[in-house]
Design a protein around this motif. Structure first.
Motif, PDB file in Angstrom:
ATOM      1  N   ASN A1434      -2.826  -5.457   8.707  1.00 46.28           N
ATOM      2  CA  ASN A1434      -1.725  -4.836   8.015  1.00 46.28           C
ATOM      3  C   ASN A1434      -1.950  -4.945   6.451  1.00 46.28           C
ATOM      4  O   ASN A1434      -1.319  -3.898   5.603  1.00 46.28           O
ATOM      5  N   ALA A1435      -2.615  -5.910   6.094  1.00 43.00           N
ATOM      6  CA  ALA A1435      -2.542  -5.912   4.560  1.00 43.00           C
ATOM      7  C   ALA A1435      -3.290  -4.901   3.752  1.00 43.00           C
ATOM      8  O   ALA A1435      -3.112  -4.857   2.580  1.00 43.00           O
ATOM      9  N   VAL A1436      -4.250  -4.302   4.322  1.00 39.71           N
ATOM     10  CA  VAL A1436      -5.092  -3.342   3.810  1.00 39.71           C
ATOM     11  C   VAL A1436      -4.148  -2.108   2.907  1.00 39.71           C
ATOM     12  O   VAL A1436      -4.698  -1.839   1.863  1.00 39.71           O
ATOM     13  N   ARG A1437      -2.962  -2.005   3.658  1.00 32.56           N
ATOM     14  CA  ARG A1437      -1.996  -1.122   2.836  1.00 32.56           C
ATOM     15  C   ARG A1437      -1.525  -1.527   1.754  1.00 32.56           C
ATOM     16  O   ARG A1437      -1.342  -0.591   0.669  1.00 32.56           O
ATOM     17  N   THR A1438      -1.458  -2.766   1.165  1.00 35.89           N
ATOM     18  CA  THR A1438      -0.506  -3.477   0.018  1.00 35.89           C
ATOM     19  C   THR A1438      -1.735  -3.956  -0.842  1.00 35.89           C
ATOM     20  O   THR A1438      -1.443  -3.922  -2.031  1.00 35.89           O
ATOM     21  N   VAL A1439      -2.809  -4.400  -0.274  1.00 36.95           N
ATOM     22  CA  VAL A1439      -3.708  -5.052  -1.332  1.00 36.95           C
ATOM     23  C   VAL A1439      -4.983  -4.444  -1.055  1.00 36.95           C
ATOM     24  O   VAL A1439      -5.497  -4.531   0.175  1.00 36.95           O
ATOM     25  N   VAL A1443     -11.872  -8.532  -1.854  1.00 36.82           N
ATOM     26  CA  VAL A1443     -11.437  -9.906  -0.886  1.00 36.82           C
ATOM     27  C   VAL A1443     -11.045  -9.402   0.100  1.00 36.82           C
ATOM     28  O   VAL A1443     -11.291  -9.608   1.381  1.00 36.82           O
ATOM     29  N   CYS A1444      -9.874  -9.036   0.044  1.00 36.53           N
ATOM     30  CA  CYS A1444      -8.921  -8.599   1.170  1.00 36.53           C
ATOM     31  C   CYS A1444      -9.523  -7.648   1.969  1.00 36.53           C
ATOM     32  O   CYS A1444      -9.707  -7.450   3.224  1.00 36.53           O
ATOM     33  N   LEU A1445     -10.003  -6.537   1.412  1.00 36.92           N
ATOM     34  CA  LEU A1445     -10.782  -5.588   2.170  1.00 36.92           C
ATOM     35  C   LEU A1445     -12.167  -6.146   2.962  1.00 36.92           C
ATOM     36  O   LEU A1445     -12.314  -5.823   4.228  1.00 36.92           O
ATOM     37  N   ASP A1446     -12.611  -7.095   2.354  1.00 39.25           N
ATOM     38  CA  ASP A1446     -13.700  -7.954   2.974  1.00 39.25           C
ATOM     39  C   ASP A1446     -13.430  -8.595   4.223  1.00 39.25           C
ATOM     40  O   ASP A1446     -13.820  -8.573   5.336  1.00 39.25           O
ATOM     41  N   GLU A1447     -12.450  -9.329   4.181  1.00 41.91           N
ATOM     42  CA  GLU A1447     -11.854  -9.909   5.277  1.00 41.91           C
ATOM     43  C   GLU A1447     -11.261  -8.846   6.407  1.00 41.91           C
ATOM     44  O   GLU A1447     -11.603  -9.050   7.614  1.00 41.91           O
ATOM     45  N   ALA A1448     -10.826  -7.706   6.063  1.00 41.76           N
ATOM     46  CA  ALA A1448     -10.258  -6.812   7.048  1.00 41.76           C
ATOM     47  C   ALA A1448     -11.483  -6.341   7.607  1.00 41.76           C
ATOM     48  O   ALA A1448     -11.819  -6.254   9.111  1.00 41.76           O
ATOM     49  N   ASP A1449     -12.547  -6.119   6.935  1.00 40.69           N
ATOM     50  CA  ASP A1449     -13.996  -5.850   7.398  1.00 40.69           C
ATOM     51  C   ASP A1449     -14.413  -6.722   8.496  1.00 40.69           C
ATOM     52  O   ASP A1449     -15.070  -6.219   9.545  1.00 40.69           O
ATOM     53  N   TYR A1482      -2.743   1.812  12.991  1.00 44.84           N
ATOM     54  CA  TYR A1482      -2.155   1.895  11.809  1.00 44.84           C
ATOM     55  C   TYR A1482      -3.200   1.841  10.634  1.00 44.84           C
ATOM     56  O   TYR A1482      -2.917   2.426   9.682  1.00 44.84           O
ATOM     57  N   LEU A1483      -4.084   0.789  10.926  1.00 43.60           N
ATOM     58  CA  LEU A1483      -5.131   0.516  10.016  1.00 43.60           C
ATOM     59  C   LEU A1483      -5.912   2.000   9.678  1.00 43.60           C
ATOM     60  O   LEU A1483      -6.451   2.325   8.637  1.00 43.60           O
ATOM     61  N   CYS A1484      -6.356   2.583  10.749  1.00 43.14           N
ATOM     62  CA  CYS A1484      -6.986   3.931  10.766  1.00 43.14           C
ATOM     63  C   CYS A1484      -6.184   4.874   9.905  1.00 43.14           C
ATOM     64  O   CYS A1484      -6.663   5.473   8.951  1.00 43.14           O
TER      65      CYS A1484
END
Length: 1745
Positions: A1434-1439, A1443-1449, A1482-1484
């Motif tokens: 979810n967080a990719v939308r706001t941050v 670092v955040c994108l790396d964790e999402a990856d 949603y992430l897509c």
């Protein structure tokens, strides 16, 4: 004004005092050739003696006035000196110049004022008069020195002295004799003749000098005649002269004699008498008499002179000095012509006996022995020995007066060296042997005389054996009877007695040692009369048994009235024993019956009412000798006697000890207070102090610490503070006691601290330090140091002769030196504290008028007699300057400049003792850092205003820099005045200036001509190989030079470096000196490693050189252009030398010094590895030596090697990264792996311990009763460069190298490394500690998980238990699902989210490698961490931080792997599966939106304050730019940085998008199956996208739809298009993607994204079309929309492919796991033949039907 004349005068005239110092060997001139040159240069002066100093003359005055080189004020003052001293004017000016050079205590500038001021100039005149007198005495001392040693084989300059004496011999005597006559006839000066300064006091001073010179002249004549013959006529003239002068008593000015001059007058008498006796040549006479050839003696053929002498000597007899002359003359006349003048002889002989000649001889020899040259005294003893021997041989002993006086004289004579041996070689009935016979005749009735003689006859080991045997085999026993006893039978004439019964000779009890005279022994009655009988029994016995009986008797009668008589008998026995054991220890066993009784004797004698002090002192003296050999035994026996002070209660702390609570003074303490102090005689105290010092120096200092404390405390409390106030009967005893006390303290402070157990109870050393720092004892030491140079000079001047080593002056100097040393040690050893101790206060307090101690210490520089005294004073100043918070400059007050001049004068002098110069430079070196005022004074820089107001500095006339520059001048090296130690000290001083950044001084030095050339000279020399190094200080010299160069290069911009320095560096490089020094340092390290014991001697110097070389090399990595080290071949050689050196040092794991050196070398190795990567890449095998080093280091002491291990691990990692294995070093790998794994295991276990210990520390406050007492050995810390972390990284690198993993598996089986690592990991995660460790472990596990074997091992070791639940402690899940839990930290810095990401990667990797074997664990993991996973998606939308994108990856990557196991997931976690699917959709949508709307993304990034920017090129726009141009530039930079950041975020989003779609592909039906399989269960697959075709909105309420997927394909296509066109303001700033590989990879990624997107789209569309729940209308709409959209997309794709495009998927970036047929792209497919395009075409056709 005076400076110039000074320099010249030093060249032309050397003062007599300086000459004397040189001849003594106390100067820098120590080579025999230099001594010879000095003697040749000054031979005329020595020959002339005192007549070298000429009287005033008008011609000389005229020459002085005409001399242009001397300043007028000096000429005028020279004339005043000439008037006062009656000295030649030219010589007066010379004396003035020498005085100004050597003894003047003002500055040169103050001299002008002194000469103009009447009062000051008068004081100066009187000082110069004293200096002149001292000069005259020194001149005579020089001659005396030559005559003393010119025949002494042991003297180093014997040959030089001898040749000089031979050259002087001719008329030396007549010169000196006439000088002597002039002196005793000289009229005293008066104020009329010598000016009004010649007061009574000055006249008295003149006369004292006159007597002193007479005494020295006679001493010279006496020594001369001891070696050269005196003719009869000379004897006559001397006799007349001495008679006229009354042997010194009839001085012309005898009205001036006062009491203080008596000793000198006596000396004149003694030497007069000795010269006459020596002139008669009694030794030769004795020889003639023995060989019966008296006619050979010179007086045989001179009857006239003999007659005249007879008449002369008949008039003698009124002065004691006449005695020996008369006695010698009697012998001479009696031997040569006995008949001629027997009445005269008898008369003269009687006169000599009436004068008490033998008593006089004892007094004379004692007088000469106490003060003065030992050689003179022993020569006098030789002379008298001849006289005595001959007298006793020639005359009956009874006729010579009292036997005791004769024995006293004989004992004095025999104390001369070698005479005792001579005695034992003679026949027993000759000479002094006859005295010994008569003494034996009265033994043991009188023990004293015999023992006194035998004690004197002990001189070396051979004589000890003779004396011992002599006493052991006695054949007569003499007794005295008042009445004839009853048990005797006698002859009629009473001459022979015989014993009827046996007799015990001592009334001692049974079983005790005794002598038994058997029955029938005969006795010769020697004397019989009214007084009784003297009987000599013919009885053999050992005197040693008799002595034991005597001691036993004394023990018996100790409390009766007989004690005094017995003490008189026992004291000589004790003195004999003392002398025997101190001369030859081997006899001590035979003397055990005596020595063992000393303790009892001591106990009994000290406890009687009026103890016999002299016997007690003799007892203690014996114990001193015993204690030197067996301290333990002496101590334990002494302990029981009650003699020494003791503690009645055990000592617990310092306060109790210092207060002396519970201490008893013992019998000695009572003796001191009750007997010795009232009497003023201190023989026992002196012995006591020596005894305690001996015990401390023996092993007892460390073992019997506690027992000795009461003794030492008595000294520190009761003696040291008050001894100077006691009453004294004899002169010099006070100084001796002070010296002994300080010797004791000095010995204690020099004990090595290892032997002392450090507890709360005080040790000897700590007690001493505390006492001196805080009580009156310290003040007493300060008072001793404060004696001052003037007092010492006065005491020395008052001594009759200064050649001796035992005069009061020498003892005073020794005491002051000890006080310096003691104070220095107390300050050095004192435990650090915030409070200033009284001692430090006393040392540093500012007194008025320069009388504070610092000034007194500094003024010792004026002392000239003993070079060690000023040296130790400066050493103490150096210590104080370092530790005390005060300004030395302020303490010196107005004398500062004068003292500076004195320091520099001694530093400049070429003849000055080298050690003083070194100490002065060391003091200045310390002062650079700690004494700014003082160092400015010494630097003496003058300011010269340069252009533009800048200051320029010049060297002042009195600047220490000038001296230092002279010392480092390459032309001076190797000269006697600049030895290596001094050169080293000069460079140390320069280094201090550079280290302290004294810019004014440095700027002057830098620009000096040839400064850099001279400075760098040592680096161009060739040193002897390390095994032959004799001067380790040369290593330090080179080290200092390297450090100075290093500091200069480091601090000065390369453009501003002096050209001469650049030239030197160029020369250094071109001369291959880098290679030379590298090789030398390597050989030095190897040498120390091989010869551990020897190498340690020069360890500190070696360490310093290595440290300096290391600094130079490290600098060369960053300043290679300046340092001219650019050749790769040279660098490689240097690097390999460092490697070899490191290996040599670290391969000796038991030697601490080697490990220290190794550690230093390892640091350098590591830095070079990092800086010279290109060089290292070409190097031969580096891994093998490093692996060997590692093995060795792991065996060494762990605490010591912690840092070194880390360095070696780090080096290994670097080498593996730079060189890899290159396919060769496989043999080394298993062993290396084993070492590393062992380390990892041990470190992990240690970490577990420390983490467990640390985590409860938070709760300790509550839990006070915890029983936990065993703390782990040393708490393991978690550091990024700690051993543990580096070992893990090295293990990781090794695993990476070992591709097939065979070695790794073998080591894993052998060493349980994984279990311990995982346990530590689990604990660390739970307690959220050891971040670096966790990261390193996870990296290692990740590397392992890439191979099937490794992954199986990791999974088998229980990785999921260690990670799954503990990982929850690492992050918090925010309840509202907001995004603040996602860190905005930079991506690279270690952090806990990073650990979480790594765990995620690990799970992904394990699942990918192990597949079904790991599915359950993977599902456990995803179940436990579902909240975080969903939040992250979810967080990719706001941050949008990286670092955040790396964790999402990472998260999506893991889900991608897990999505392959859809059925298992559905079975175990159906709800989570649905949530994940929704979130992925949603992430897509989010990613597509952000990629599509570049502006929006840019805005988001800016709104987050640029936090997504990489930390490196941060913009300058935070500062306020000063100029518009700068602002523009800053803006450009900022824009570029933002573009880069944007690109990075886009790439990240694209990766996430591609993985998300790949995952969704597994959640949607298989295309082929759904198209072809009619009876497929659609309920198994949920609908993922809603039927809507709008473009995606950035709104969580809008559900993902088919529009989202189409938009995704559009975005990918447009991005591909942009990359093709390379438009500049593109949505992707391609310019910053440097390499074509990166562009290619990105294209493939875009293709992969499109491909998956089409796949999901088709699959979902078909599912909708087949779904019965969907209305036909909606299905129709779906077909229409898809048909039109896809047709458009296909035409765009065709266009794209016509331009040429990469195939898909981009397996290099994202290895796909799907095995389904629709995605097998192949490179180079032609247009329309891409499989996925064909699929889309087929689908479009299907829809259009």
């Amino acid at each position: 004004m005076a400076g110039a004349t000074m320099a010249e005068s030093e060249l032309c005239v050397r003062s007599s005092r300086e000459l004397w110092t040189i001849l003594l060997g106390r100067s820098a001139l120590r080579e025999p050739a230099q001594i010879e040159a000095e003697l040749d240069r000054h031979r005329e002066r020595l020959h002339q003696g005192l007549s070298y100093y000429k009287p005033t003359s008008s011609s000389s005055a005229a020459k002085v006035k005409a001399n242009k080189d001397v300043a007028q004020p000096l000429k005028d003052f020279g004339l005043r000196i000439s008037k006062l001293l009656g000295l030649d004017e030219q010589q007066s000016v010379q004396i003035l110049q020498c005085y100004l050079q050597e003894d003047y205590r003002g500055t040169r500038n103050s001299l002008k004022a002194v000469l103009q001021d009447e009062r000051q100039s008068q004081a100066l005149l009187l000082k110069i008069a004293d200096y002149y007198y001292e000069e005259r005495v020194c001149l005579l001392r020089c001659v005396l020195l030559l005559l003393t040693y010119f025949q002494d084989e042991r003297h180093p300059y014997r040959a030089e002295y001898s040749s000089c004496v031979n050259k002087l011999e001719k008329d030396l005597v007549s010169n000196y004799q006439s000088q002597f006559e002039n002196l005793f006839k000289a009229e005293a000066p008066t104020w009329e003749t010598h000016g009004n300064l010649m007061t009574e006091r000055q006249v008295s001073r003149w006369f004292l000098q006159c007597l002193r010179e007479q005494s020295l002249l006679l001493e010279i004549l006496f020594l001369y005649y001891a070696y050269f013959e005196m003719g009869p006529s000379d004897l006559l003239s001397f006799t007349k002269m001495f008679k006229e002068q009354g042997f010194g008593l009839r001085q012309t000015n005898r009205h001036l004699v006062d009491k203080s001059m008596d000793a000198l007058v006596d000396r004149i008498g003694y030497f007069s008498s000795l010269i006459l006796v020596e002139g008669m040549d009694i030794d030769f006479l004795h020889k003639c008499a023995l060989e019966d050839c008296t006619e050979q003696h010179q007086f045989y053929s001179t009857p006239d002179i003999s007659k005249e002498m007879d008449q002369l000597l008949l008039t003698f007899g009124d002065i004691p000095h006449h005695g020996p002359v008369l006695l010698a003359w009697v012998l001479l006349r009696h031997t040569l012509k006995p008949d001629d003048s027997s009445p005269i002889i008898r008369r003269i002989g009687n006169t000599s006996l009436q004068l008490g000649v033998f008593e006089y001889l004892s007094t004379m020899l004692q007088g000469l022995g106490v003060s003065g040259n030992n050689c003179t005294a022993s020569t006098a003893k030789m002379c008298i020995y001849g006289l005595l021997s001959f007298v006793i041989t020639s005359f009956e002993e009874e006729t010579l007066g009292s036997q005791q006086h004769l024995i006293d004289a004989a004992c004095e004579v025999l104390s001369a060296p070698s005479l005792a041996e001579l005695f034992w070689e003679m026949k027993p009935n000759m000479g002094l042997g006859m005295i010994l016979d008569s003494a034996v005749g009265m033994f043991p009735h009188k023990t004293g005389p015999l023992l006194q003689l035998l004690t004197a006859l002990l001189s070396n080991k051979s004589t000890v054996k003779k004396v011992y045997t002599f006493l052991d085999k006695m054949s007569f026993y003499t007794e005295v009877y008042k009445h004839k006893p009853n048990d005797i039978i006698s002859k009629d004439d009473e001459t022979l007695w015989r014993r009827q019964t046996p007799k015990l000779l001592y009334p001692l009890g049974l079983g005790q040692t005794n002598l038994r005279m058997p029955q029938g022994v005969f006795g010769q009655v020697v004397l019989a009369g009214e007084q009784g009988y003297v009987v000599r029994w013919d009885y053999s016995y050992s005197s040693w048994t008799l002595f034991t009986c005597e001691v036993e008797m004394l023990l018996h009668v100790v409390s009766t009235a007989d004690v005094i008589a017995h003490c008189e008998r026992v004291k000589p026995i004790l003195d004999l024993v003392h002398k025997i054991i101190s001369t030859d220890w081997t006899v001590s066993d035979c003397l055990l019956p005596l020595t063992s009784r000393i303790y009892m004797l001591l106990q009994r004698l000290t406890s009687v009412i009026n103890p016999p002090v002299d016997v007690i002192a003799s007892c203690v003296n014996c114990l001193i000798v015993l204690a030197a050999r067996m301290p333990g035994k002496v101590w334990s026996s002494l302990h029981h006697t009650g003699f020494l002070p003791f503690a009645s209660s055990p000592l617990t702390n310092m306060a109790q000890s210092i207060s002396a609570e519970g201490m008893k003074a013992g019998n000695y303490g009572n003796l001191l207070v009750q007997i010795e102090q009232p009497r003023g005689e201190y023989s026992v105290t002196i012995a006591f102090l020596r005894l305690i010092t001996t015990l401390v120096k023996g092993q007892l200092g460390s073992t019997q610490n506690k027992g000795l404390i009461p003794c030492v405390l008595l000294v520190l409390k009761e003696m040291l503070p008050t001894y100077h106030k006691w009453r004294y009967n004899a002169y010099g005893v006070r100084e001796r006691i002070g010296c002994l006390i300080l010797e004791l303290v000095h010995a204690i402070l020099n004990l090595s601290p290892e032997g002392e157990d450090q507890g709360s109870t005080p040790t000897l050393q700590s007690l001493c330090i505390y006492s001196l720092a805080n009580t009156e004892a310290g003040q007493a030491v300060v008072n001793i140091m404060g004696v001052g140079v003037d007092t010492i000079d006065m005491v020395l001047a008052a001594q009759p002769s200064s050649g001796g080593s035992e005069g009061p002056g020498q003892i005073l100097i020794q005491t002051v030196k000890l006080a310096f040393s003691v104070t220095n040690n107390v300050i050095r050893l004192k435990p650090p504290s915030d409070v200033v101790s009284p001692l430090e206060q006393a040392l540093t307090q500012h007194g008025g008028h320069g009388n504070n101690l610092i000034a007194v210490l500094a003024k010792y520089i004026y002392h000239k007699h003993d070079p060690a005294l000023p040296r130790l004073a400066i050493q103490l100043l150096k210590r104080l300057a370092t530790v005390a918070p005060m300004s030395v400059y302020a303490c010196l007050g107005s004398d500062a400049s004068a003292i500076r001049d004195a320091f520099l004068t001694r530093l400049q002098s070429r003849t000055e003792d080298m050690r003083i110069k070194v100490m002065i430079l060391e003091f200045l070196t310390v002062a650079v850092e700690t004494q700014p005022g003082l160092i400015e004074l010494f630097l003496n820089l003058e300011v010269k205003d340069g252009s533009e107001g800048s200051k320029e500095f010049l060297l002042g006339e009195w600047s220490c820099l000038q001296v230092v520059l002279d010392l480092i001048d390459s032309k001076q090296q190797g000269k006697y005045w600049c030895p290596p130690l001094l050169h080293r000290a000069a460079l140390a001083f320069l280094l201090a200036l550079w280290q302290d950044r004294r810019d004014s001084a440095i700027s002057v030095l830098r620009t000096k001509e040839k400064f850099w050339e001279n400075l760098t000279t040592p680096l161009f020399g060739t040193l002897p190989s390390p095994s032959d190094t004799t001067e380790p200080c040369v290593l330090e010299t080179c080290a200092f030079v390297m450090k100075i160069i290093g500091l200069e290069i480091y601090y000065v911009v390369s453009g501003s470096l002096e050209q001469s320095l650049k030239d030197a560096l160029q020369k250094f490089s071109s001369g291959r000196r880098y290679e030379y020094w590298s090789q030398y340092v390597k050989s030095l390290v190897c040498h120390i490693s091989e010869t551990e014991e020897e190498g340690i001697r020069s360890f500190s110097e070696t360490q310093m050189l290595i440290s300096a070389w290391r600094m130079l090399l490290i600098l060369s990595t960053t300043h290679s252009d300046v340092m001219q080290l650019t050749e790769d071949s040279a660098k490689l050689k240097l690097f390999m030398d460092v490697l070899d050196g490191t290996k040599a040092a670290l391969m000796v794991p038991m030697s601490v010094p080697c490990l220290r050196l190794g550690s230093m070398m390892a640091t350098l190795l590591l830095i070079l590895l990092k800086q010279w990567r290109s060089v290292v890449a070409t190097a031969p095998d580096i891994l093998s030596p490093l692996a060997l080093i590692l093995e060795s280091v792991l065996q060494a002491d762990q605490q010591l090697m912690e840092r070194t291990k880390a360095k070696i691990f780090s080096a290994l990692i670097s080498v593996l990264q730079i060189q890899g294995l290159n396919g060769r070093e496989i043999s080394q790998l298993p062993q290396l792996l084993l070492c590393v794994c062992e380390t990892v295991k041990d470190e992990a276990l240690a970490l577990i311990d420390s983490t467990r210990h640390m985590s409860p520390l938070g709760d300790v406050l509550e839990d006070k009763d915890s029983m936990e007492t065993d703390v782990p050995r040393s708490l393991q810390k978690d550091q990024r460069d700690g051993v543990c972390v580096l070992a893990l990284h090295l293990a990781k690198e090794l695993c990476r190298v070992d591709e097939d993993g065979e070695h790794w598996v073998f080591v894993m089986r052998k060493v349980p490394v994984l279990p311990s690592v995982l346990s530590a990991l689990e604990l660390s995660l739970r307690s959220k500690q050891n971040l670096f460790f966790n990261e390193a472990v996870l990296h290692l596990l990740l590397t392992l998980a890439r191979t099937p074997q490794g992954a199986a091992a990791v999974a088998g070791a229980g990785v999921i238990q260690s990670i799954c639940l503990p990982l929850l402690s690492v992050y918090e899940v925010s309840p509202n699902g907001a995004s603040q839990s996602f860190s905005r930290k930079s991506q690279d810095s270690p952090c806990w989210p990073g650990v979480y990401r790594l765990c995620m990667s690990l799970m992904e990797s394990l699942l990918k490698t192990l597949r079904y074997n790991f599915i359950n664990e993977a599902l456990d993991f995803v179940g436990v961490h579902q909240e975080r996973i969903l939040q992250c998606l979810n967080a990719v939308r706001t941050v949008q931080s990286l670092v955040c994108l790396d964790e999402a990856d990472h998260t999506v990557g893991f889900l991608l792997q897990l999505s392959s196991f859809c059925k298992e997931w559905q079975f175990h976690l159906p709800k989570l599966l649905r949530d994940v699917q929704v979130n992925l959709c949603y992430l897509c949508q989010t990613c597509t939106y952000l990629l599509h709307s570049k502006k929006m993304l840019h805005h988001y990034l800016q709104a987050k304050n640029g936090e997504a920017l990489p930390p490196g090129p941060l913009p300058r726009s935070h500062r306020h730019p000063q100029t518009p141009s700068k602002e523009a530039a800053g803006g450009g930079e900022r824009e570029e940085a933002e573009q880069k950041a944007l690109l990075a975020v886009q790439c990240s989003l694209l990766k996430i998008l591609s993985k998300t779609l790949a995952s969704l592909q597994h959640f949607t039906p298989d295309c082929c199956q759904i198209l072809l399989d009619q009876c497929m269960d659609l309920a198994e697959y949920k609908t993922l996208f809603v039927l809507s075709f709008t473009t995606p909105a950035f709104d969580p309420d809008v559900a993902p739809s088919f529009g989202t997927l189409l938009a995704t394909i559009n975005v990918a296509l447009s991005m591909l298009g942009e990359m093709e066109k390379k438009k500049e303001p593109a949505s992707l700033c391609v310019a910053s993607l440097t390499s074509s590989e990166e562009i290619q990879a990105l294209k493939s990624l875009l293709m992969f994204t499109m491909e998956n997107c089409f796949y999901v789209l088709i699959s979902q569309a078909v599912r909708c079309l087949k779904d019965p729940c969907i209305l036909p209308r909606d299905k129709q709409r779906l077909k229409q929309e898809l048909s039109s959209e896809l047709s458009t997309l296909l035409s765009s794709l065709y266009r794209h492919f016509r331009r040429g495009s990469p195939s898909s998927p981009a397996s290099s970036i994202l290895p796909s796991t799907q095995t389904k047929p629709p995605t097998p792209g192949s490179k180079g497919s032609h247009e329309g033949q891409e499989p996925f395009i064909q699929l889309v075409q087929a689908f479009v056709r299907l829809v259009q039907r």
